[in-house]
Design a protein around this motif. Structure first.
Motif, PDB file in Angstrom:
ATOM      1  N   ARG A 174       0.828  -1.205   0.000  1.00 53.96           N
ATOM      2  CA  ARG A 174       0.000   0.000   0.000  1.00 53.96           C
ATOM      3  C   ARG A 174       0.865   1.259   0.000  1.00 53.96           C
ATOM      4  O   ARG A 174       1.029   1.919   1.024  1.00 53.96           O
ATOM      5  N   PRO A 175       1.437   1.619  -1.149  1.00 46.61           N
ATOM      6  CA  PRO A 175       2.305   2.799  -1.204  1.00 46.61           C
ATOM      7  C   PRO A 175       1.567   4.111  -0.987  1.00 46.61           C
ATOM      8  O   PRO A 175       2.203   5.163  -0.841  1.00 46.61           O
ATOM      9  N   ASP A 176       0.243   4.067  -0.947  1.00 44.92           N
ATOM     10  CA  ASP A 176      -0.537   5.285  -0.708  1.00 44.92           C
ATOM     11  C   ASP A 176      -0.620   5.649   0.766  1.00 44.92           C
ATOM     12  O   ASP A 176      -1.039   6.765   1.104  1.00 44.92           O
ATOM     13  N   LEU A 177      -0.200   4.732   1.659  1.00 44.60           N
ATOM     14  CA  LEU A 177      -0.291   5.001   3.093  1.00 44.60           C
ATOM     15  C   LEU A 177       1.021   5.595   3.607  1.00 44.60           C
ATOM     16  O   LEU A 177       2.103   5.173   3.189  1.00 44.60           O
ATOM     17  N   PRO A 178       0.940   6.548   4.559  1.00 41.47           N
ATOM     18  CA  PRO A 178       2.149   7.213   5.070  1.00 41.47           C
ATOM     19  C   PRO A 178       2.833   6.415   6.174  1.00 41.47           C
ATOM     20  O   PRO A 178       2.870   6.814   7.347  1.00 41.47           O
ATOM     21  N   PHE A 179       3.404   5.272   5.831  1.00 43.82           N
ATOM     22  CA  PHE A 179       4.098   4.432   6.810  1.00 43.82           C
ATOM     23  C   PHE A 179       5.229   5.216   7.468  1.00 43.82           C
ATOM     24  O   PHE A 179       6.019   5.882   6.799  1.00 43.82           O
ATOM     25  N   THR A 180       5.287   5.123   8.804  1.00 45.71           N
ATOM     26  CA  THR A 180       6.230   5.934   9.584  1.00 45.71           C
ATOM     27  C   THR A 180       6.961   5.064  10.598  1.00 45.71           C
ATOM     28  O   THR A 180       6.339   4.313  11.348  1.00 45.71           O
ATOM     29  N   ALA A 181       8.274   5.183  10.626  1.00 46.44           N
ATOM     30  CA  ALA A 181       9.067   4.482  11.638  1.00 46.44           C
ATOM     31  C   ALA A 181       8.890   5.190  12.974  1.00 46.44           C
ATOM     32  O   ALA A 181       9.099   6.398  13.073  1.00 46.44           O
ATOM     33  N   ALA A 182       8.476   4.450  14.003  1.00 48.93           N
ATOM     34  CA  ALA A 182       8.187   5.075  15.295  1.00 48.93           C
ATOM     35  C   ALA A 182       8.324   4.070  16.423  1.00 48.93           C
ATOM     36  O   ALA A 182       7.900   2.923  16.306  1.00 48.93           O
ATOM     37  N   ASP A 183       8.910   4.526  17.509  1.00 47.83           N
ATOM     38  CA  ASP A 183       9.010   3.769  18.749  1.00 47.83           C
ATOM     39  C   ASP A 183       7.872   4.235  19.653  1.00 47.83           C
ATOM     40  O   ASP A 183       7.729   5.438  19.914  1.00 47.83           O
TER      41      ASP A 183
END
Length: 237
Positions: free
Chosen positions: A98-107
């Motif tokens: 799903r390249p349309d979603l704003p995947f974010t690296a987060a702890d």
């Protein structure tokens, strides 16, 4: 201190070890969850979407979103959802799908978002893997707006004694064997079983949520308490 093998984490839940473990199961993670839960994971995730009750214009933080399966229903409804996770392997697999979603690296213990950024924070089957649950719950409170909501879906303790015995036997005996057939990293599911057994029950988790500063805390059992939904509201401030 016990160390992690190359493929599974220990219950001290060192973040880099847990992240590495999830990196190793990313490719077949969603399929494995469906098989191991007997398809119940779909029902649990639908219950979360209903509980979050987000509408167009709401901003939702889906923390521990993994490959984004839990985030897709919000995006498909026009809700602004941020799928976040600390496993880069999971995020990469999710972005591929799903390249349309704003995947974010987060702890979860140190979220990279400003105060009052979201209307809802939700976390499904991830709080159990956080090294400092209290710190994470306080972070969730920080990034949600006054009056915003928290919805946590997590494995819990069955409320029927006989069912509890059967369930615990499945966790420690059958689950690892099934995982060897379907998972890209079956050893990680030994950790899964151990972490579920060590997790606090519904009432104890509710108290942790209250202690972190959330109000109107309540919970609802799913599948006889195998899973529980915990709800809470951020007070005006």
């Amino acid at each position: 201190m016990a160390r992690m093998s190359p493929t599974r984490a220990d219950l001290d839940k060192q973040p880099h070890e847990v992240a590495r473990m999830f990196d190793g199961v990313a490719r077949r993670y969603d399929l494995t969850n469906t098989v191991l839960s007997g398809g119940m994971d779909h029902l649990w995730r639908r219950a979360v979407v209903t509980a979050v009750d987000a509408t167009e214009g709401d901003r939702v933080l889906d923390i521990a979103a993994g490959t984004g399966t839990s985030s897709e229903p919000y995006a498909d409804r026009g809700v602004q959802v941020v799928p976040a996770d600390f496993s880069l392997g999971m995020l990469t697999e999710g972005y591929r799908r799903r390249p349309d979603l704003p995947f974010t690296a987060a702890d979860a213990m140190r979220l990279p978002f400003a105060d009052d950024s979201f209307d809802v924070v939700t976390m499904s089957f991830g709080l159990r893997n956080v090294a400092d649950v209290d710190a994470a719950l306080r972070e969730f409170l920080r990034v949600v707006r006054p009056g915003g909501r928290l919805v946590v879906c997590e494995f819990s303790q069955p409320v029927v004694p006989v069912f509890s015995t059967v369930y615990n036997n499945y966790l420690m005996r059958a689950l690892p064997r099934v995982a060897r057939r379907v998972s890209s990293n079956p050893e990680s599911y030994v950790y899964l079983a151990e972490s579920i057994r060590a997790w606090p029950d519904q009432r104890a988790l509710a108290q942790q949520v209250r202690s972190a500063g959330w109000e109107q805390v309540r919970w609802r059992n799913l599948s006889g308490g195998v899973v529980a939904l915990h709800y809470a509201v951020a007070a005006g401030r």
